[in-house]
Design a protein around this motif. Structure first.
Motif, PDB file in Angstrom:
ATOM      1  N   PHE A  34       1.866 128.097   1.565  1.00  0.00           N
ATOM      2  CA  PHE A  34       1.374 129.374   2.047  1.00  0.00           C
ATOM      3  C   PHE A  34       0.068 129.179   2.820  1.00  0.00           C
ATOM      4  O   PHE A  34      -0.710 128.278   2.526  1.00  0.00           O
ATOM      5  CB  PHE A  34       1.095 130.324   0.868  1.00  0.00           C
ATOM      6  N   TYR A  36      -3.188 131.746   3.786  1.00  0.00           N
ATOM      7  CA  TYR A  36      -3.842 133.036   3.637  1.00  0.00           C
ATOM      8  C   TYR A  36      -5.052 133.072   4.564  1.00  0.00           C
ATOM      9  O   TYR A  36      -5.654 132.046   4.868  1.00  0.00           O
ATOM     10  CB  TYR A  36      -4.362 133.227   2.203  1.00  0.00           C
ATOM     11  N   GLN A  38      -8.860 135.219   5.008  1.00  0.00           N
ATOM     12  CA  GLN A  38      -9.824 136.112   4.365  1.00  0.00           C
ATOM     13  C   GLN A  38     -10.942 136.414   5.357  1.00  0.00           C
ATOM     14  O   GLN A  38     -11.723 135.525   5.698  1.00  0.00           O
ATOM     15  CB  GLN A  38     -10.382 135.495   3.091  1.00  0.00           C
ATOM     16  N   LEU A  44      -7.705 138.593   0.221  1.00  0.00           N
ATOM     17  CA  LEU A  44      -6.839 137.566   0.798  1.00  0.00           C
ATOM     18  C   LEU A  44      -5.569 138.206   1.348  1.00  0.00           C
ATOM     19  O   LEU A  44      -4.904 138.981   0.670  1.00  0.00           O
ATOM     20  CB  LEU A  44      -6.473 136.545  -0.275  1.00  0.00           C
ATOM     21  N   LEU A  46      -1.845 137.333   3.182  1.00  0.00           N
ATOM     22  CA  LEU A  46      -0.870 136.286   3.461  1.00  0.00           C
ATOM     23  C   LEU A  46      -0.540 136.264   4.949  1.00  0.00           C
ATOM     24  O   LEU A  46      -0.182 137.280   5.531  1.00  0.00           O
ATOM     25  CB  LEU A  46       0.406 136.523   2.656  1.00  0.00           C
ATOM     26  N   LYS A  49       4.569 131.915   4.980  1.00  0.00           N
ATOM     27  CA  LYS A  49       4.969 131.104   3.828  1.00  0.00           C
ATOM     28  C   LYS A  49       6.211 130.292   4.136  1.00  0.00           C
ATOM     29  O   LYS A  49       7.059 130.693   4.946  1.00  0.00           O
ATOM     30  CB  LYS A  49       5.214 132.000   2.609  1.00  0.00           C
ATOM     31  N   PHE A  90      -7.056 129.727   4.016  1.00  0.00           N
ATOM     32  CA  PHE A  90      -6.743 128.937   2.834  1.00  0.00           C
ATOM     33  C   PHE A  90      -5.280 128.528   2.840  1.00  0.00           C
ATOM     34  O   PHE A  90      -4.393 129.364   3.051  1.00  0.00           O
ATOM     35  CB  PHE A  90      -7.016 129.745   1.554  1.00  0.00           C
ATOM     36  N   PHE A 104      -4.932 126.190  -4.471  1.00  0.00           N
ATOM     37  CA  PHE A 104      -5.490 126.492  -3.155  1.00  0.00           C
ATOM     38  C   PHE A 104      -6.385 125.350  -2.675  1.00  0.00           C
ATOM     39  O   PHE A 104      -7.040 124.673  -3.476  1.00  0.00           O
ATOM     40  CB  PHE A 104      -6.317 127.779  -3.211  1.00  0.00           C
ATOM     41  N   GLY A 105      -6.428 125.195  -1.352  1.00  0.00           N
ATOM     42  CA  GLY A 105      -7.396 124.295  -0.766  1.00  0.00           C
ATOM     43  C   GLY A 105      -8.772 124.927  -0.752  1.00  0.00           C
ATOM     44  O   GLY A 105      -8.945 126.086  -1.136  1.00  0.00           O
ATOM     45  N   GLY A 107     -10.525 125.701   1.790  1.00  0.00           N
ATOM     46  CA  GLY A 107     -10.714 126.641   2.880  1.00  0.00           C
ATOM     47  C   GLY A 107     -11.244 126.005   4.144  1.00  0.00           C
ATOM     48  O   GLY A 107     -11.938 124.974   4.102  1.00  0.00           O
TER      49      GLY A 107
ATOM     50  N   TYR B  36      -8.387 132.978 -10.956  1.00  0.00           N
ATOM     51  CA  TYR B  36      -9.080 132.074 -10.042  1.00  0.00           C
ATOM     52  C   TYR B  36     -10.553 132.471  -9.978  1.00  0.00           C
ATOM     53  O   TYR B  36     -10.913 133.626 -10.196  1.00  0.00           O
ATOM     54  CB  TYR B  36      -8.521 132.163  -8.624  1.00  0.00           C
ATOM     55  N   ARG B  42     -15.857 126.102  -1.977  1.00  0.00           N
ATOM     56  CA  ARG B  42     -14.993 125.489  -3.001  1.00  0.00           C
ATOM     57  C   ARG B  42     -13.628 126.136  -3.052  1.00  0.00           C
ATOM     58  O   ARG B  42     -12.816 125.789  -3.907  1.00  0.00           O
ATOM     59  CB  ARG B  42     -15.666 125.567  -4.364  1.00  0.00           C
ATOM     60  N   GLY B  43     -13.393 127.080  -2.170  1.00  0.00           N
ATOM     61  CA  GLY B  43     -12.084 127.713  -2.140  1.00  0.00           C
ATOM     62  C   GLY B  43     -11.814 128.513  -3.391  1.00  0.00           C
ATOM     63  O   GLY B  43     -12.729 129.039  -4.029  1.00  0.00           O
ATOM     64  N   LEU B  44     -10.550 128.612  -3.740  1.00  0.00           N
ATOM     65  CA  LEU B  44     -10.142 129.314  -4.953  1.00  0.00           C
ATOM     66  C   LEU B  44      -9.806 128.259  -6.007  1.00  0.00           C
ATOM     67  O   LEU B  44      -8.846 127.521  -5.876  1.00  0.00           O
ATOM     68  CB  LEU B  44      -8.924 130.193  -4.703  1.00  0.00           C
ATOM     69  N   GLU B  99       4.691 133.992  -2.936  1.00  0.00           N
ATOM     70  CA  GLU B  99       3.245 133.812  -2.909  1.00  0.00           C
ATOM     71  C   GLU B  99       2.567 134.532  -4.060  1.00  0.00           C
ATOM     72  O   GLU B  99       3.178 135.309  -4.782  1.00  0.00           O
ATOM     73  CB  GLU B  99       2.672 134.340  -1.585  1.00  0.00           C
ATOM     74  N   PHE B 102      -2.841 139.222  -5.088  1.00  0.00           N
ATOM     75  CA  PHE B 102      -4.162 139.258  -5.711  1.00  0.00           C
ATOM     76  C   PHE B 102      -4.654 140.667  -6.016  1.00  0.00           C
ATOM     77  O   PHE B 102      -4.354 141.620  -5.271  1.00  0.00           O
ATOM     78  CB  PHE B 102      -5.190 138.573  -4.810  1.00  0.00           C
TER      79      PHE B 102
END
Lengths: 114, 111
Positions: A34, A36, A38, A44, A46, A49, A90, A104-105, A107, B36, B42-44, B99, B102
Protein backbone atom coordinates in the motif's frame (compact mmCIF):
# COMPACT_ATOMS: atom_id res chain seq x y z
CA UNK A 1 12.47 -10.78 9.50
CA UNK A 2 9.77 -8.75 7.83
CA UNK A 3 10.54 -5.13 7.08
CA UNK A 4 9.80 -2.24 4.76
CA UNK A 5 12.28 0.41 3.72
CA UNK A 6 11.64 3.77 2.14
CA UNK A 7 14.95 4.67 0.68
CA UNK A 8 14.60 8.45 0.76
CA UNK A 9 13.47 10.53 3.72
CA UNK A 10 13.12 13.63 1.50
CA UNK A 11 12.57 14.04 -2.24
CA UNK A 12 12.44 17.37 -4.07
CA UNK A 13 11.15 17.75 -7.62
CA UNK A 14 10.11 20.68 -9.75
CA UNK A 15 6.47 21.14 -10.61
CA UNK A 16 5.66 19.35 -13.86
CA UNK A 17 8.51 16.82 -13.57
CA UNK A 18 8.19 13.11 -12.72
CA UNK A 19 8.00 11.81 -9.17
CA UNK A 20 9.64 8.60 -7.94
CA UNK A 21 9.31 7.47 -4.34
CA UNK A 22 11.02 4.21 -3.55
CA UNK A 23 9.88 1.35 -1.34
CA UNK A 24 11.45 -2.06 -0.76
CA UNK A 25 10.26 -4.85 1.49
CA UNK A 26 11.80 -7.93 2.97
CA UNK A 27 9.79 -11.08 3.57
CA UNK A 28 9.49 -14.68 2.52
CA UNK A 29 5.70 -14.39 2.45
CA UNK A 30 3.38 -13.04 -0.24
CA UNK A 31 2.65 -9.40 0.53
CA UNK A 32 -0.10 -6.92 0.06
CA UNK A 33 1.38 -3.49 -0.53
CA UNK A 34 0.00 0.00 0.00
CA UNK A 35 0.89 3.64 -0.43
CA UNK A 36 -0.64 6.28 1.80
CA UNK A 37 -0.35 10.05 1.70
CA UNK A 38 -0.55 12.42 4.65
CA UNK A 39 -0.90 16.14 4.17
CA UNK A 40 0.08 18.44 7.05
CA UNK A 41 -2.22 18.06 10.03
CA UNK A 42 -4.38 15.58 8.13
CA UNK A 43 -5.09 11.89 8.44
CA UNK A 44 -3.71 9.09 6.30
CA UNK A 45 -5.29 8.66 2.87
CA UNK A 46 -4.86 5.52 0.79
CA UNK A 47 -3.35 6.26 -2.62
CA UNK A 48 -3.29 2.76 -4.04
CA UNK A 49 -2.87 -0.91 -3.17
CA UNK A 50 -1.56 -4.17 -4.55
CA UNK A 51 -3.28 -7.35 -3.37
CA UNK A 52 -2.03 -10.03 -5.83
CA UNK A 53 -3.89 -8.92 -8.95
CA UNK A 54 -2.26 -6.76 -11.66
CA UNK A 55 1.30 -5.80 -10.79
CA UNK A 56 0.87 -2.26 -12.14
CA UNK A 57 -1.55 -0.47 -9.89
CA UNK A 58 -3.18 2.87 -10.60
CA UNK A 59 -4.28 5.08 -7.76
CA UNK A 60 -5.80 8.45 -7.11
CA UNK A 61 -4.41 11.79 -8.25
CA UNK A 62 -2.43 10.27 -11.12
CA UNK A 63 -0.17 8.08 -8.99
CA UNK A 64 0.72 4.54 -9.87
CA UNK A 65 3.03 1.84 -8.54
CA UNK A 66 4.48 -1.38 -9.87
CA UNK A 67 5.01 -4.52 -7.80
CA UNK A 68 8.28 -6.20 -8.78
CA UNK A 69 8.66 -9.46 -6.91
CA UNK A 70 12.18 -10.13 -8.17
CA UNK A 71 13.31 -6.78 -6.80
CA UNK A 72 11.01 -6.85 -3.73
CA UNK A 73 10.00 -3.31 -4.62
CA UNK A 74 6.84 -1.24 -4.90
CA UNK A 75 7.93 2.19 -6.07
CA UNK A 76 5.44 5.03 -6.41
CA UNK A 77 5.48 7.22 -9.52
CA UNK A 78 3.65 10.13 -11.07
CA UNK A 79 4.43 11.54 -14.51
CA UNK A 80 4.02 15.20 -13.61
CA UNK A 81 4.20 16.65 -10.13
CA UNK A 82 1.72 19.24 -8.91
CA UNK A 83 2.14 21.65 -6.04
CA UNK A 84 -0.70 19.92 -4.21
CA UNK A 85 1.37 16.69 -4.13
CA UNK A 86 3.61 18.14 -1.43
CA UNK A 87 3.04 15.83 1.53
CA UNK A 88 4.48 12.85 3.35
CA UNK A 89 4.11 9.44 1.73
CA UNK A 90 4.15 6.10 3.49
CA UNK A 91 4.65 2.67 2.06
CA UNK A 92 3.04 -0.19 3.98
CA UNK A 93 3.32 -3.94 3.69
CA UNK A 94 1.03 -6.70 4.89
CA UNK A 95 2.35 -10.23 4.96
CA UNK A 96 0.22 -13.31 4.41
CA UNK A 97 1.22 -15.32 7.42
CA UNK A 98 -0.36 -16.14 10.73
CA UNK A 99 0.73 -12.84 12.25
CA UNK A 100 -1.00 -10.71 9.60
CA UNK A 101 0.50 -7.45 10.76
CA UNK A 102 0.81 -4.26 8.69
CA UNK A 103 4.17 -2.53 8.78
CA UNK A 104 4.84 1.01 7.62
CA UNK A 105 7.99 2.61 6.33
CA UNK A 106 9.44 5.73 7.91
CA UNK A 107 7.96 7.96 5.24
CA UNK A 108 9.21 10.17 2.43
CA UNK A 109 8.60 13.90 2.51
CA UNK A 110 7.90 15.12 -1.02
CA UNK A 111 8.76 18.76 -1.77
CA UNK A 112 7.54 20.42 -4.94
CA UNK A 113 9.61 23.30 -6.26
CA UNK A 114 7.87 26.02 -8.29
CA UNK B 1 -20.40 1.05 6.15
CA UNK B 2 -17.52 0.61 8.55
CA UNK B 3 -16.40 3.32 10.93
CA UNK B 4 -13.73 3.58 13.56
CA UNK B 5 -13.94 5.74 16.63
CA UNK B 6 -10.91 6.74 18.66
CA UNK B 7 -10.89 8.99 21.70
CA UNK B 8 -9.90 11.33 23.13
CA UNK B 9 -8.47 13.49 20.35
CA UNK B 10 -6.00 15.20 22.65
CA UNK B 11 -4.76 14.36 26.10
CA UNK B 12 -2.34 15.98 28.51
CA UNK B 13 -1.24 13.77 31.35
CA UNK B 14 1.37 14.13 34.13
CA UNK B 15 4.30 11.79 34.37
CA UNK B 16 3.44 8.74 36.43
CA UNK B 17 -0.29 8.89 35.75
CA UNK B 18 -2.21 6.03 34.10
CA UNK B 19 -3.41 6.00 30.51
CA UNK B 20 -6.36 4.49 28.72
CA UNK B 21 -7.05 5.12 25.04
CA UNK B 22 -10.03 3.42 23.50
CA UNK B 23 -10.87 2.48 19.95
CA UNK B 24 -14.05 0.88 18.64
CA UNK B 25 -15.01 -0.30 15.18
CA UNK B 26 -18.50 -0.52 13.73
CA UNK B 27 -19.84 -2.31 10.68
CA UNK B 28 -17.47 -5.27 10.50
CA UNK B 29 -16.86 -8.48 12.40
CA UNK B 30 -13.62 -10.05 13.61
CA UNK B 31 -11.34 -7.35 12.25
CA UNK B 32 -7.62 -7.22 12.88
CA UNK B 33 -6.90 -4.26 15.16
CA UNK B 34 -3.72 -2.24 15.42
CA UNK B 35 -2.17 0.48 17.58
CA UNK B 36 0.49 2.67 15.98
CA UNK B 37 2.52 5.60 17.22
CA UNK B 38 3.55 8.28 14.76
CA UNK B 39 6.63 10.37 15.42
CA UNK B 40 8.41 12.77 13.08
CA UNK B 41 11.00 10.95 10.99
CA UNK B 42 10.01 7.54 12.30
CA UNK B 43 6.88 6.89 10.33
CA UNK B 44 4.17 4.77 11.89
CA UNK B 45 5.58 2.42 14.46
CA UNK B 46 3.46 -0.66 15.07
CA UNK B 47 2.96 -1.07 18.82
CA UNK B 48 0.36 -3.83 19.15
CA UNK B 49 -1.91 -5.84 16.94
CA UNK B 50 -4.71 -8.29 17.54
CA UNK B 51 -6.26 -10.95 15.33
CA UNK B 52 -9.02 -11.82 17.79
CA UNK B 53 -10.50 -11.30 21.26
CA UNK B 54 -7.86 -11.64 23.92
CA UNK B 55 -5.08 -12.15 21.34
CA UNK B 56 -2.48 -9.41 21.59
CA UNK B 57 0.92 -9.28 19.94
CA UNK B 58 3.46 -6.70 21.05
CA UNK B 59 5.96 -5.33 18.60
CA UNK B 60 7.98 -3.00 20.78
CA UNK B 61 8.91 -3.58 24.43
CA UNK B 62 7.81 -0.49 26.30
CA UNK B 63 5.73 1.05 29.01
CA UNK B 64 2.44 0.33 27.25
CA UNK B 65 0.03 -2.57 27.03
CA UNK B 66 -3.04 -3.36 24.96
CA UNK B 67 -6.21 -5.34 25.47
CA UNK B 68 -9.11 -6.47 23.33
CA UNK B 69 -12.03 -7.23 25.65
CA UNK B 70 -14.59 -7.34 22.83
CA UNK B 71 -14.42 -8.16 19.13
CA UNK B 72 -14.45 -4.53 18.01
CA UNK B 73 -12.84 -2.81 20.98
CA UNK B 74 -9.13 -2.18 21.38
CA UNK B 75 -7.61 -0.41 24.38
CA UNK B 76 -4.13 1.02 24.85
CA UNK B 77 -3.03 1.42 28.45
CA UNK B 78 -0.21 2.36 30.72
CA UNK B 79 0.07 2.14 34.49
CA UNK B 80 2.60 4.97 34.75
CA UNK B 81 3.30 7.32 31.88
CA UNK B 82 6.80 8.44 30.98
CA UNK B 83 7.79 11.60 29.15
CA UNK B 84 8.89 9.41 26.25
CA UNK B 85 5.31 8.16 25.83
CA UNK B 86 4.30 11.48 24.31
CA UNK B 87 3.25 11.16 20.69
CA UNK B 88 0.45 10.70 18.22
CA UNK B 89 -1.36 7.39 18.63
CA UNK B 90 -3.41 5.84 15.88
CA UNK B 91 -5.82 2.94 16.01
CA UNK B 92 -6.58 1.02 12.83
CA UNK B 93 -8.60 -1.95 11.65
CA UNK B 94 -8.29 -4.22 8.65
CA UNK B 95 -9.39 -7.50 7.09
CA UNK B 96 -7.19 -9.55 4.82
CA UNK B 97 -5.93 -8.59 2.25
CA UNK B 98 -7.07 -4.98 2.43
CA UNK B 99 -5.50 -1.85 3.75
CA UNK B 100 -5.61 -0.46 7.26
CA UNK B 101 -8.35 2.03 8.04
CA UNK B 102 -7.39 4.60 10.62
CA UNK B 103 -9.07 6.50 13.39
CA UNK B 104 -8.47 10.21 13.81
CA UNK B 105 -5.71 9.69 16.34
CA UNK B 106 -4.92 10.88 19.86
CA UNK B 107 -2.26 13.48 20.54
CA UNK B 108 -0.78 12.54 23.92
CA UNK B 109 1.45 14.96 25.77
CA UNK B 110 3.05 13.78 28.97
CA UNK B 111 4.17 16.67 31.19
Amino acid sequence: AQSVTQLDSHVSVSEGTPVLLRCNYSSSYSPSLFWYVQHPNKGLQLLLKYTSAATLVKGINGFEAEFKKSETSFHLTKPSAHMSDAAEYFCAVRFMNRDDKIIFGKGTRLHILP
Amino acid sequence: SQTIHQWPATLVQPVGSPLSLECTVEGTSNPNLYWYRQAAGRGLQLLFYSVGIGQISSEVPQNLSASRPQDRQFILSSKKLLLSDSGFYLCAWSVWPSEAFFGQGTRLTVV
